[in-house]
Enzyme design. Structure first.
Site, PDB file in Angstrom:
ATOM      1  N   LYS A  46       0.872  -1.486  -0.005  1.00  0.00           N
ATOM      2  CA  LYS A  46      -0.209  -0.088   0.122  1.00  0.00           C
ATOM      3  C   LYS A  46       1.014   1.379   0.029  1.00  0.00           C
ATOM      4  O   LYS A  46       2.053   1.405   0.595  1.00  0.00           O
ATOM      5  CB  LYS A  46      -0.835   0.082   1.195  1.00  0.00           C
ATOM      6  CG  LYS A  46      -1.910  -1.021   1.355  1.00  0.00           C
ATOM      7  CD  LYS A  46      -2.756  -0.907   2.815  1.00  0.00           C
ATOM      8  CE  LYS A  46      -3.698  -1.879   3.034  1.00  0.00           C
ATOM      9  NZ  LYS A  46      -4.777  -1.634   2.015  1.00  0.00           N
ATOM     10  N   ARG A  58     -10.251 -11.432   2.413  1.00  0.00           N
ATOM     11  CA  ARG A  58     -11.090 -12.452   2.071  1.00  0.00           C
ATOM     12  C   ARG A  58     -10.581 -13.912   2.118  1.00  0.00           C
ATOM     13  O   ARG A  58     -11.289 -15.009   2.272  1.00  0.00           O
ATOM     14  CB  ARG A  58     -11.879 -12.225   0.795  1.00  0.00           C
ATOM     15  CG  ARG A  58     -10.679 -12.329  -0.553  1.00  0.00           C
ATOM     16  CD  ARG A  58     -11.199 -11.437  -1.658  1.00  0.00           C
ATOM     17  NE  ARG A  58     -11.044 -10.055  -1.348  1.00  0.00           N
ATOM     18  CZ  ARG A  58     -11.722  -9.080  -2.220  1.00  0.00           C
ATOM     19  NH1 ARG A  58     -11.896  -9.454  -3.495  1.00  0.00           N
ATOM     20  NH2 ARG A  58     -11.376  -8.049  -1.686  1.00  0.00           N
TER      21      ARG A  58
END
Length: 467
Positions: free
Chosen positions: A245, A321
């Protein structure tokens, strides 16, 4: 700190709740004529959040008037301020206060809850003054329930606000153990290489590069009845992995375990209310750090999940996820009556609905309506988004069963929810909450920082869901 009410005593000051009207404020008859003249001279109109302190002849406080706005009507829009009394808790002079009247249509329970929420302070690293005001719990209002709700909220806020230096997988496990110990629950934890041996390969793959070992936390509370399983994303810090990120996106990633914090907070409230005796409550938390090291999982890898489905990794920053999938597959093996996942999962959810309105996904219209109504009625708003099946092809890559990060950027919250649903075949109902878990700026009853989302919506819908 724990929430608390002031002891009921004659020394508490009266707080009069006043509605606004077309011809002026609806001042209570019980206050003196002099107080009414004073309020008029001060320009007090009963507008929402408006405060008017009432003096005694010798200059001390005789009490206060607090505006709560016009009486709500059937066609009113949602209130801009969620907790009507929270601002009073933050602006009244120091002391104990009691609600002196109960205007028609005003929810004293929610008002008192907002007051308790306004008293929250995060004091682990910096001393903070104790709340200056305390409320005597209003008559005929369930103080124990209010304190249970506030205790769950405080726990969730504390966990989210704690930085990863003190809230890694080790410390998140300890928080879970503390909760289990408080409420007589059984807890087991599968850690490190044991995740491979016991078939949780994606939890291990995501967390193996972290400074602390990945793990799966499993808490079972004593009780009989339908099985409710809560699964919370426990990514204690998310660098994005090898798909790192930028700094602007990494700064808040201590909150990426907000799903875990919320399911622990909900479990705390359920236990304090004694509701776990009427159900079999299970809490599962995959706790990991998504870090960068030589053994980090890579873009292009194909992982095999606990369920046997293969997953192509097209972005290591879509890791939540993956860990949830293994935990959901375990939960689904017991065919729970209700399976709920909570996760700070996608930026797409925030683009769609902003930080204050988390989406949830549910296939059952009646269940979804119950959750939405409970959130609306208990100051915990949520909004339903669809498991849109035509988008299933977006999560089906060429070389594996599933894609963890479909290209194109469309419908990111929906495709993430569809991905998770692939691991929940036998649960009677599955609901997924894509929360933000963070209050970007302070608002009445909601300090800047970690926040609970969806907990009271779930709690108050459970009687309808599990009946």
């Amino acid at each position: 700190m724990l929430p608390e009410f002031a002891a009921s005593s004659a020394s508490s000051l009266p707080l009069w709740l006043v509605r606004s009207g077309e011809t002026g404020p609806d001042l209570p008859e019980a206050i003196s004529p002099a107080a009414k003249v004073w309020a008029t001279a001060q320009g007090f109109a009963g507008k929402s959040g408006q405060l008017c302190l009432l003096p005694t002849p010798n200059g001390e406080f005789a009490g206060a008037l607090y505006g709560i706005g016009p009486k709500p009507g059937a066609s009113d829009r949602p209130a801009r301020e969620r907790y009507k009394l929270a601002k009073a808790a933050e602006t009244l002079p120091q002391g104990d206060w009691h609600i002196a009247n109960a205007p028609d249509g005003f929810d004293l329970f929610q008002g008192a809850l907002g007051w308790l929420f306004a008293q929250y302070r995060f004091t682990r690293y910096k001393k903070s003054e104790a709340p200056a005001t305390q409320l005597v719990c209003p008559a005929n209002v369930d103080a124990d329930k209010l304190l249970a709700l506030a205790a769950g909220e405080y726990l969730a806020r504390d966990l989210i606000n704690t930085p990863a230096s003190d809230m890694g997988p080790d410390e998140l496990e300890q928080a879970a153990r503390d909760l289990a110990s408080r409420h007589g629950a059984e807890i087991t934890v599968i850690t490190g290489q044991d995740l491979i041996a016991q078939n949780f390969p994606m939890i291990h793959a995501v967390g193996r590069a972290g400074a602390q070992a990945p793990r799966l936390i499993d808490i079972r509370f004593p009780g009989k009845g339908p099985l409710l399983t809560l699964v919370g994303k426990g990514v204690c810090f998310d660098t994005g992995g090898l798909d790192i990120k930028p700094p602007s996106s990494m700064g808040l990633m201590k909150k990426d375990m907000g799903g875990a914090a919320n399911v622990l907070g909900l479990a705390e409230t359920l236990c304090r209310l004694g509701q776990t005796s009427d159900m079999r409550l299970r809490v599962l938390i995959p706790a990991v750090e998504n870090a960068i090291a030589g053994n980090a999982f890579r873009p292009g890898d194909v992982l095999t999940s606990r369920k046997g489905l293969t997953v192509e990794i097209n972005n290591t920053d879509a890791e939540g996820r993956l860990v949830l999938a293994d935990a959901l597959a375990l939960a689904d093996e017991e065919s729970p009556a209700l399976l709920i996942s909570m996760a700070t999962l996608t930026g797409a959810a925030r683009v769609a609905l902003g930080p204050d309105l988390p989406p949830f996904f549910c296939d059952d219209d009646g269940l979804a309506a119950a959750i939405h109504a409970a959130g609306r009625d208990h100051a915990d708003p949520v909004w339903r988004l669809p498991f849109w099946e035509p988008y299933e092809t977006m999560i089906e890559p060429g070389i594996a069963d599933l894609d963890n990060a479909p290209s194109g950027g469309f419908a990111g919250a929906i495709t993430a929810a569809l991905f998770l649903r692939r691991f929940t075949e036998t649960a009677r109902h599955y609901v997924h909450f894509d929360i933000y878990g963070w209050q970007p700026s302070a608002a009445p009853g909601r300090t800047k920082g970690g926040t609970g989302q969806g907990m009271r919506a779930i709690l108050n819908a459970l009687p309808e869901i599990l009946k």
